[in-house]
Enzyme design. Structure first.
Site, PDB file in Angstrom:
ATOM      1  CB  CYS A  50      -0.910  -0.014   1.228  1.00  0.00           C
ATOM      2  SG  CYS A  50      -1.839   1.515   1.449  1.00  0.00           S
ATOM      3  CE1 TYR A 184      -4.943   1.925  -5.439  1.00  0.00           C
ATOM      4  CE2 TYR A 184      -3.394   3.756  -5.481  1.00  0.00           C
ATOM      5  CZ  TYR A 184      -3.718   2.467  -5.095  1.00  0.00           C
ATOM      6  OH  TYR A 184      -2.819   1.717  -4.379  1.00  0.00           O
TER       7      TYR A 184
END
Length: 329
Positions: A50, A184
């Site tokens: 992440c 994203y």
């Protein structure tokens, strides 16, 4: 659990991905209602895949806070559960060795049994209660740099100089919307228009950064700031995950002269490369975040050894301390 299911609530009517807000945002400090700054009281839970969690770990390492804030690491592959979660299957008996929990969700639900959002990393847990107390990934590194200053190592860098904070905050906001979260927005878009808008925004900003980094070593001059940490975590994942998985495939980072040298320069700095796990990154994005991989094949490449190629040209760039970043709108 498919990516379609776990981001379904964050897709807007036009197909745009809109990231959920954080729930546990109480800052660290000494003021009323703030989280007390105490050595040994907290545990930071993360997954190396992440980018939001990675930057909190980089700053923790750079400042020497690894001596006072412990670290728990989740498996890069999400568990087979109906909700978005992270598991401690890398640890003995599948439990975090300090908190003795199997999933990240355990600390969230202990803090708020009615919590309905995604269970995200990074999350800071109060060891006195076992509850999640802060998952504010956007501001967490700022607390490391300011409220936790009494625990910085003696030679820690100043990643958030007072005289540059306004400029750093402005640049961080741009980096978040156009680069960090921009990939994203492209990868999770549910319409052609939303995807192309995000794609164009990402590369417009990367082109601007490529130009800017042609005249100075780091974003604000000869020294690393929080902004460099924020940019690095996306650059480190770009070629291995975002380029093909999120379809931001106009250029790889290694196709840029200045951005590629800059990324390698940071990677070869303590706190950056030693906390970067390319294999975990590839596993997560290609097995958990990318649709259309029914046979669960993890790409063999790209070759990660090129990150160790010399980046001496960066150190030869001359710049003045506290140099402003020219933000192109």
């Amino acid at each position: 659990m498919s990516v379609k299911e776990w981001i379904g609530g964050e897709i807007q009517n036009g197909g745009e991905f809109h990231r959920q807000y954080n729930e546990f945002t109480t800052p660290f400090g000494s003021g009323p209602g703030e989280l007390p700054v105490e050595a040994g009281r907290y545990r930071l839970l993360w997954a190396p895949v992440c980018p939001w969690a990675h930057r909190s770990v980089i700053v923790r390492s750079l400042l020497g806070l690894d001596k006072v804030i412990s670290l728990g690491t989740a498996d890069p592959v999400r568990p087979d559960k109906p909700e978005s979660d992270w598991a401690f299957t890398l640890d003995r008996d599948g439990l975090d060795p300090v908190l003795h929990v199997a999933y990240i969700s355990d600390v969230y639900l202990k803090a708020d049994p009615e919590y309905t959002g995604r269970f995200t990393v990074p999350v800071v847990v109060d060891l006195k209660t076992g509850k999640a107390v802060n998952n504010d990934y956007f501001n967490l590194t700022r607390w490391w740099e300011t409220a936790w200053k009494p625990f910085h190592r003696a030679d820690a860098p100043d990643l958030y100089p007072e005289q540059l904070r306004g400029d750093i905050d402005s640049l961080n906001d741009i980096l978040f919307h156009e680069v960090n979260n921009g990939v994203y927005k492209a990868g999770f878009a549910r319409s052609q228009g939303a995807y192309e808008k995000a794609y164009d925004t990402v590369f417009a900003r990367l082109d601007s950064l490529e130009k800017e980094l042609g005249t100075k070593r780091f974003l604000f001059g000869d020294f690393i700031t929080e902004s460099d940490v924020r940019l690095y975590v996306t650059l480190a994942r770009f070629d291995a995950a975002y380029y093909n998985g999120f379809k931001v495939n106009r250029n790889r980072i290694r196709d840029y002269r200045n951005l590629w040298g800059y990324a390698r320069d940071l990677y070869q700095t303590h706190g950056f490369g030693d906390t970067t796990d390319f294999e975990a990154i590839k596993k997560h994005y290609h097995l958990c975040a990318v649709t259309g991989n029914p046979f669960r094949i993890v790409p063999k490449g790209p070759d990660a050894s090129v990150w160790n190629l010399p980046a001496e040209e960066r150190s030869r760039l001359s710049s003045h301390p506290e140099q402003k970043f020219r933000i192109e709108q």
